[in-house]
Design a protein around this motif. Sequence first.
Motif, PDB file in Angstrom:
ATOM      1  N   GLN A  15     -57.211   3.233  -1.282  1.00  0.00           N
ATOM      2  CA  GLN A  15     -58.301   2.817  -2.168  1.00  0.00           C
ATOM      3  C   GLN A  15     -58.099   1.371  -2.609  1.00  0.00           C
ATOM      4  O   GLN A  15     -59.058   0.612  -2.723  1.00  0.00           O
ATOM      5  CB  GLN A  15     -58.391   3.743  -3.381  1.00  0.00           C
ATOM      6  N   CYS A  16     -56.861   0.989  -2.832  1.00  0.00           N
ATOM      7  CA  CYS A  16     -56.559  -0.380  -3.249  1.00  0.00           C
ATOM      8  C   CYS A  16     -56.944  -1.392  -2.174  1.00  0.00           C
ATOM      9  O   CYS A  16     -57.440  -2.480  -2.475  1.00  0.00           O
ATOM     10  CB  CYS A  16     -55.075  -0.516  -3.607  1.00  0.00           C
ATOM     11  N   GLN A  48     -59.433  -2.628 -10.873  1.00  0.00           N
ATOM     12  CA  GLN A  48     -60.247  -1.554 -10.315  1.00  0.00           C
ATOM     13  C   GLN A  48     -59.439  -0.738  -9.302  1.00  0.00           C
ATOM     14  O   GLN A  48     -59.534   0.492  -9.267  1.00  0.00           O
ATOM     15  CB  GLN A  48     -61.495  -2.116  -9.652  1.00  0.00           C
ATOM     16  N   ALA A  49     -58.650  -1.420  -8.500  1.00  0.00           N
ATOM     17  CA  ALA A  49     -57.812  -0.745  -7.507  1.00  0.00           C
ATOM     18  C   ALA A  49     -56.786   0.152  -8.194  1.00  0.00           C
ATOM     19  O   ALA A  49     -56.557   1.287  -7.771  1.00  0.00           O
ATOM     20  CB  ALA A  49     -57.118  -1.772  -6.617  1.00  0.00           C
ATOM     21  N   ALA A  50     -56.176  -0.340  -9.257  1.00  0.00           N
ATOM     22  CA  ALA A  50     -55.187   0.453  -9.994  1.00  0.00           C
ATOM     23  C   ALA A  50     -55.847   1.688 -10.602  1.00  0.00           C
ATOM     24  O   ALA A  50     -55.289   2.789 -10.559  1.00  0.00           O
ATOM     25  CB  ALA A  50     -54.532  -0.390 -11.080  1.00  0.00           C
ATOM     26  N   ALA A  51     -57.043   1.523 -11.136  1.00  0.00           N
ATOM     27  CA  ALA A  51     -57.757   2.651 -11.741  1.00  0.00           C
ATOM     28  C   ALA A  51     -58.175   3.676 -10.689  1.00  0.00           C
ATOM     29  O   ALA A  51     -58.223   4.868 -10.961  1.00  0.00           O
ATOM     30  CB  ALA A  51     -58.981   2.150 -12.504  1.00  0.00           C
ATOM     31  N   ALA A  52     -58.461   3.210  -9.477  1.00  0.00           N
ATOM     32  CA  ALA A  52     -58.917   4.096  -8.411  1.00  0.00           C
ATOM     33  C   ALA A  52     -57.782   4.801  -7.676  1.00  0.00           C
ATOM     34  O   ALA A  52     -58.031   5.752  -6.936  1.00  0.00           O
ATOM     35  CB  ALA A  52     -59.746   3.302  -7.405  1.00  0.00           C
ATOM     36  N   CYS A  53     -56.557   4.359  -7.877  1.00  0.00           N
ATOM     37  CA  CYS A  53     -55.421   4.956  -7.163  1.00  0.00           C
ATOM     38  C   CYS A  53     -55.255   6.417  -7.592  1.00  0.00           C
ATOM     39  O   CYS A  53     -54.981   6.695  -8.762  1.00  0.00           O
ATOM     40  CB  CYS A  53     -54.138   4.182  -7.451  1.00  0.00           C
ATOM     41  N   GLN A  56     -51.843   6.933  -9.154  1.00  0.00           N
ATOM     42  CA  GLN A  56     -51.468   5.947 -10.181  1.00  0.00           C
ATOM     43  C   GLN A  56     -50.164   5.226  -9.826  1.00  0.00           C
ATOM     44  O   GLN A  56     -49.259   5.100 -10.652  1.00  0.00           O
ATOM     45  CB  GLN A  56     -51.370   6.619 -11.552  1.00  0.00           C
ATOM     46  N   ALA A  57     -50.092   4.723  -8.595  1.00  0.00           N
ATOM     47  CA  ALA A  57     -48.885   4.062  -8.104  1.00  0.00           C
ATOM     48  C   ALA A  57     -48.847   2.565  -8.397  1.00  0.00           C
ATOM     49  O   ALA A  57     -47.818   1.936  -8.199  1.00  0.00           O
ATOM     50  CB  ALA A  57     -48.751   4.283  -6.595  1.00  0.00           C
ATOM     51  N   ILE A  58     -49.944   1.988  -8.890  1.00  0.00           N
ATOM     52  CA  ILE A  58     -50.022   0.546  -9.103  1.00  0.00           C
ATOM     53  C   ILE A  58     -49.753   0.208 -10.562  1.00  0.00           C
ATOM     54  O   ILE A  58     -50.435   0.697 -11.456  1.00  0.00           O
ATOM     55  CB  ILE A  58     -51.406   0.003  -8.679  1.00  0.00           C
ATOM     56  N   VAL A  68     -43.155   1.314 -17.271  1.00  0.00           N
ATOM     57  CA  VAL A  68     -43.804   2.434 -17.948  1.00  0.00           C
ATOM     58  C   VAL A  68     -45.286   2.376 -17.707  1.00  0.00           C
ATOM     59  O   VAL A  68     -45.897   1.336 -17.747  1.00  0.00           O
ATOM     60  CB  VAL A  68     -43.516   2.387 -19.480  1.00  0.00           C
ATOM     61  N   ARG A  69     -45.852   3.513 -17.502  1.00  0.00           N
ATOM     62  CA  ARG A  69     -47.301   3.586 -17.281  1.00  0.00           C
ATOM     63  C   ARG A  69     -47.930   4.439 -18.338  1.00  0.00           C
ATOM     64  O   ARG A  69     -47.501   5.368 -18.834  1.00  0.00           O
ATOM     65  CB  ARG A  69     -47.594   4.149 -15.904  1.00  0.00           C
TER      66      ARG A  69
END
Length: 69
Positions: A15-16, A48-53, A56-58, A68-69
């Motif tokens: 997705q990213c 947007q890429a981080a939100a679409a992962c 949540q690997a980004i 930390v995420r």
Amino acid sequence: MRTVVDLTRCQGYAQCVFLAPEVFELHGEEGLLYATAVRDDQVERVRQAAAACPVQAILLGEEVSTGVR
């Protein structure tokens, strides 16, 4: 902005790559290459890429230094 991808979490959904192709690139079928330093004109696309992962690997910005995420 700084970016890190947790490659142990990444499942290659790509997705990213679709959302920020100037920052993320698939290498082969499952290898992900990415820029750790993101240019200002690419910041929104990377968010947007981080939100679409899906996994949540980004990690972005301050998350990169704390892990930390």
